[in-house]
Design a protein around this motif. Sequence first.
Motif, PDB file in Angstrom:
ATOM      1  N   VAL A  87      52.442  23.410  33.976  1.00 28.19           N
ATOM      2  CA  VAL A  87      53.266  22.532  33.108  1.00 28.19           C
ATOM      3  C   VAL A  87      54.302  21.752  33.814  1.00 28.19           C
ATOM      4  CG1 VAL A  87      55.012  24.480  33.052  1.00 28.19           C
ATOM      5  CG2 VAL A  87      55.072  22.992  31.086  1.00 28.19           C
ATOM      6  N   THR A  88      54.630  21.918  35.027  1.00 25.05           N
ATOM      7  CA  THR A  88      55.301  20.998  35.725  1.00 25.05           C
ATOM      8  C   THR A  88      55.302  21.402  37.127  1.00 25.05           C
ATOM      9  OG1 THR A  88      57.457  19.939  36.016  1.00 25.05           O
ATOM     10  CG2 THR A  88      57.666  22.280  35.603  1.00 25.05           C
ATOM     11  N   HIS A  89      55.700  20.528  38.190  1.00 26.59           N
ATOM     12  CA  HIS A  89      55.691  20.899  39.495  1.00 26.59           C
ATOM     13  C   HIS A  89      56.856  21.241  40.232  1.00 26.59           C
ATOM     14  CE1 HIS A  89      52.903  20.966  43.038  1.00 26.59           C
ATOM     15  NE2 HIS A  89      53.930  20.337  43.868  1.00 26.59           N
ATOM     16  N   SER A  90      56.772  22.537  40.290  1.00 25.54           N
ATOM     17  CA  SER A  90      58.495  23.344  40.555  1.00 25.54           C
ATOM     18  C   SER A  90      58.481  24.107  41.664  1.00 25.54           C
ATOM     19  CB  SER A  90      59.020  23.648  39.321  1.00 25.54           C
ATOM     20  OG  SER A  90      60.020  24.438  39.647  1.00 25.54           O
ATOM     21  N   ILE A  91      59.397  24.382  42.323  1.00 25.12           N
ATOM     22  CA  ILE A  91      59.615  25.363  43.511  1.00 25.12           C
ATOM     23  C   ILE A  91      59.650  26.887  42.919  1.00 25.12           C
ATOM     24  CG2 ILE A  91      61.282  26.182  45.539  1.00 25.12           C
ATOM     25  CD1 ILE A  91      62.189  23.301  45.640  1.00 25.12           C
ATOM     26  N   PHE A  92      59.929  26.654  41.598  1.00 27.62           N
ATOM     27  CA  PHE A  92      59.903  27.793  40.898  1.00 27.62           C
ATOM     28  C   PHE A  92      58.446  28.751  40.801  1.00 27.62           C
ATOM     29  CE2 PHE A  92      60.368  29.620  36.283  1.00 27.62           C
ATOM     30  CZ  PHE A  92      61.254  30.736  36.723  1.00 27.62           C
ATOM     31  N   TYR A  93      57.554  27.990  41.019  1.00 27.49           N
ATOM     32  CA  TYR A  93      56.155  28.503  41.230  1.00 27.49           C
ATOM     33  C   TYR A  93      55.725  28.620  42.670  1.00 27.49           C
ATOM     34  CZ  TYR A  93      56.401  26.367  36.631  1.00 27.49           C
ATOM     35  OH  TYR A  93      56.780  25.940  35.216  1.00 27.49           O
ATOM     36  N   ALA A  94      56.536  28.748  43.387  1.00 27.81           N
ATOM     37  CA  ALA A  94      56.203  29.161  44.861  1.00 27.81           C
ATOM     38  C   ALA A  94      55.114  30.163  45.291  1.00 27.81           C
ATOM     39  CB  ALA A  94      57.633  29.647  45.762  1.00 27.81           C
ATOM     40  N   PRO A  95      55.010  31.149  44.594  1.00 26.71           N
ATOM     41  CA  PRO A  95      53.804  31.979  44.981  1.00 26.71           C
ATOM     42  C   PRO A  95      52.510  31.251  44.589  1.00 26.71           C
ATOM     43  CG  PRO A  95      55.567  33.275  43.730  1.00 26.71           C
ATOM     44  CD  PRO A  95      55.759  31.662  43.743  1.00 26.71           C
ATOM     45  N   PHE A  96      52.402  30.621  43.743  1.00 26.74           N
ATOM     46  CA  PHE A  96      51.271  29.868  43.363  1.00 26.74           C
ATOM     47  C   PHE A  96      50.752  28.833  44.479  1.00 26.74           C
ATOM     48  CE2 PHE A  96      49.188  26.044  40.794  1.00 26.74           C
ATOM     49  CZ  PHE A  96      47.900  26.742  41.056  1.00 26.74           C
ATOM     50  N   TYR A  97      51.931  28.008  44.904  1.00 29.01           N
ATOM     51  CA  TYR A  97      51.393  26.850  45.870  1.00 29.01           C
ATOM     52  C   TYR A  97      51.403  27.747  47.338  1.00 29.01           C
ATOM     53  CZ  TYR A  97      53.623  24.248  42.489  1.00 29.01           C
ATOM     54  OH  TYR A  97      53.900  23.722  41.117  1.00 29.01           O
ATOM     55  N   VAL A  98      52.022  28.715  47.576  1.00 34.54           N
ATOM     56  CA  VAL A  98      51.715  29.889  48.619  1.00 34.54           C
ATOM     57  C   VAL A  98      50.178  30.263  48.715  1.00 34.54           C
ATOM     58  CG1 VAL A  98      51.920  32.078  50.005  1.00 34.54           C
ATOM     59  CG2 VAL A  98      53.806  30.681  49.181  1.00 34.54           C
ATOM     60  N   PHE A 102      46.733  36.323  31.507  1.00 36.19           N
ATOM     61  CA  PHE A 102      46.006  37.234  32.372  1.00 36.19           C
ATOM     62  C   PHE A 102      46.636  37.574  33.872  1.00 36.19           C
ATOM     63  CE2 PHE A 102      44.032  33.367  33.656  1.00 36.19           C
ATOM     64  CZ  PHE A 102      43.770  33.421  35.087  1.00 36.19           C
ATOM     65  N   ALA A 103      47.726  36.537  34.146  1.00 35.09           N
ATOM     66  CA  ALA A 103      48.381  36.821  35.467  1.00 35.09           C
ATOM     67  C   ALA A 103      49.833  36.239  35.309  1.00 35.09           C
ATOM     68  CB  ALA A 103      47.522  36.101  36.436  1.00 35.09           C
ATOM     69  N   GLN A 104      50.707  36.912  35.360  1.00 38.45           N
ATOM     70  CA  GLN A 104      51.935  36.712  35.371  1.00 38.45           C
ATOM     71  C   GLN A 104      52.500  35.818  36.759  1.00 38.45           C
ATOM     72  OE1 GLN A 104      55.055  39.177  33.045  1.00 38.45           O
ATOM     73  NE2 GLN A 104      56.572  38.631  34.642  1.00 38.45           N
ATOM     74  N   LEU A 105      53.184  34.883  36.755  1.00 39.34           N
ATOM     75  CA  LEU A 105      53.846  34.401  37.846  1.00 39.34           C
ATOM     76  C   LEU A 105      55.258  34.465  38.150  1.00 39.34           C
ATOM     77  CD1 LEU A 105      52.663  32.772  40.430  1.00 39.34           C
ATOM     78  CD2 LEU A 105      53.629  30.631  39.495  1.00 39.34           C
ATOM     79  N   THR A 106      55.990  34.197  37.177  1.00 32.33           N
ATOM     80  CA  THR A 106      57.420  34.276  37.318  1.00 32.33           C
ATOM     81  C   THR A 106      57.918  35.151  36.026  1.00 32.33           C
ATOM     82  OG1 THR A 106      57.874  32.257  35.775  1.00 32.33           O
ATOM     83  CG2 THR A 106      57.694  31.986  38.146  1.00 32.33           C
ATOM     84  N   GLN A 107      58.964  35.885  36.485  1.00 34.23           N
ATOM     85  CA  GLN A 107      59.363  36.959  35.417  1.00 34.23           C
ATOM     86  C   GLN A 107      60.879  36.980  35.028  1.00 34.23           C
ATOM     87  OE1 GLN A 107      58.530  40.564  37.757  1.00 34.23           O
ATOM     88  NE2 GLN A 107      60.161  40.386  38.968  1.00 34.23           N
ATOM     89  N   THR A 108      61.410  35.592  35.318  1.00 31.75           N
ATOM     90  CA  THR A 108      62.692  35.283  34.692  1.00 31.75           C
ATOM     91  C   THR A 108      62.937  34.187  34.414  1.00 31.75           C
ATOM     92  OG1 THR A 108      63.879  34.636  36.717  1.00 31.75           O
ATOM     93  CG2 THR A 108      63.823  37.092  36.389  1.00 31.75           C
ATOM     94  N   ASP A 109      63.920  33.739  33.538  1.00 32.05           N
ATOM     95  CA  ASP A 109      63.959  32.207  33.316  1.00 32.05           C
ATOM     96  C   ASP A 109      64.401  31.618  34.508  1.00 32.05           C
ATOM     97  OD1 ASP A 109      65.211  30.304  31.077  1.00 32.05           O
ATOM     98  OD2 ASP A 109      66.610  30.210  32.733  1.00 32.05           O
ATOM     99  N   GLY A 110      64.298  30.181  34.734  1.00 34.00           N
ATOM    100  CA  GLY A 110      64.531  29.559  35.828  1.00 34.00           C
ATOM    101  C   GLY A 110      65.563  28.608  36.015  1.00 34.00           C
ATOM    102  N   LEU A 117      70.445  23.439  34.153  1.00 37.94           N
ATOM    103  CA  LEU A 117      69.279  22.794  34.825  1.00 37.94           C
ATOM    104  C   LEU A 117      68.388  23.667  35.525  1.00 37.94           C
ATOM    105  CD1 LEU A 117      71.901  20.251  36.555  1.00 37.94           C
ATOM    106  CD2 LEU A 117      70.154  19.772  34.634  1.00 37.94           C
ATOM    107  N   PHE A 118      67.271  23.286  35.954  1.00 40.00           N
ATOM    108  CA  PHE A 118      66.297  23.738  36.767  1.00 40.00           C
ATOM    109  C   PHE A 118      66.845  23.531  38.125  1.00 40.00           C
ATOM    110  CE2 PHE A 118      63.457  24.132  32.981  1.00 40.00           C
ATOM    111  CZ  PHE A 118      62.886  25.398  33.231  1.00 40.00           C
ATOM    112  N   GLU A 119      66.015  24.135  39.096  1.00 38.64           N
ATOM    113  CA  GLU A 119      66.128  24.039  40.703  1.00 38.64           C
ATOM    114  C   GLU A 119      65.042  22.895  40.729  1.00 38.64           C
ATOM    115  OE1 GLU A 119      68.343  24.188  42.452  1.00 38.64           O
ATOM    116  OE2 GLU A 119      69.076  26.362  42.598  1.00 38.64           O
TER     117      GLU A 119
END
Length: 329
Positions: free
Chosen positions: A34-45, A104-112, A187-189
């Motif tokens: 949806v966007t490119h964000s540090i919030f999705y760190a585990p995916f980029y790892v 099928f696979a959750q990545l983040t579990q809180t608002d960011g 705001l997001f980080e």
Amino acid sequence: MKKWLLLFCLSLLLVLPLAACNQNQPEKIKVTEVTHSIFYAPFYVALEEGFFEDEGLTVELTTAWGGDKAMTTLLSDGADIALVGSETSIYVQSQGSRDPVINFAQLTQTDGTFLVSREKIDNFTWDQLKGSTFLGQRVGGMPQMVGEFVLKQHDIDPHADLKLLQNIDFANIPSAFASGTGDFVQLFEPTASIFEQEGTGHIVASFGSESGKVPYTTFMSKESFFNENESTARKFTAAIYKAQQWVDEKSAREIAESIAPQFNDTDLKLIETVVERYKEQGSFATDPILDVEEWENLQNIMDEAGELPQRIDHETLVNTTFAEDVAGK
């Protein structure tokens, strides 16, 4: 006859190595985020540490820059998998989709998102928002719905107790605040931390900490994809789980160094600051299981915001089979 047999054997010698080579080729998976964000760190790892390659997969990643665009890409077969807010699958289902979009696979579990004030506040309390001008997020999106949900939890009517601005484009919200619009902004980080470093604003609260666990961003695909690619979905989920465990065990600095290639224009120290903030509030899911409680919390937030088209059972739009298998649960 001997000549024909010789030719046949020679052809096998040529074909078999090629077949073996093809079998060793990684399977390509098209993913849209949806966007490119540090919030999705585990995916980029998972991308940077080679966890997808370990599972025999290679990921072709595109960024949609919007939940509606990410879902359109998925539905039109422009991607096999989408990383987007779970609310989008509910919107699609309510429109009578013949091929449901399954989480099928959750990545983040809180608002960011974070609440940022223009003035420095040493002892912030939520009632200080009353009578202020609050620069919120777009109507119908998860940040806006969570924002309003949290305000109501603190006995603030977002449409009566403050001046709520929601007519500014998502991409222009930070610049609007920086130019003087609003007393508070959601705001997001890393924008929130950048504003704090520059003195443009000050982080006073976290919407993620206030709203509880919710499937904020999840990997999802059409039901037909799982029918034809069950093994692929399991491998993809296994790579995500490895990354989630890696992130849970490593320091913010190590995570920042891992994902830095994904954010070439962002200072490493800033990436570390953002990762640390998200780790501290438990934003990164430690396994890919989207449970019933989180699903119901999502729908409660949507319902409170008046954006829930219909309540849908967990088992209808969530498949935890792969997540439970790889996590051993």
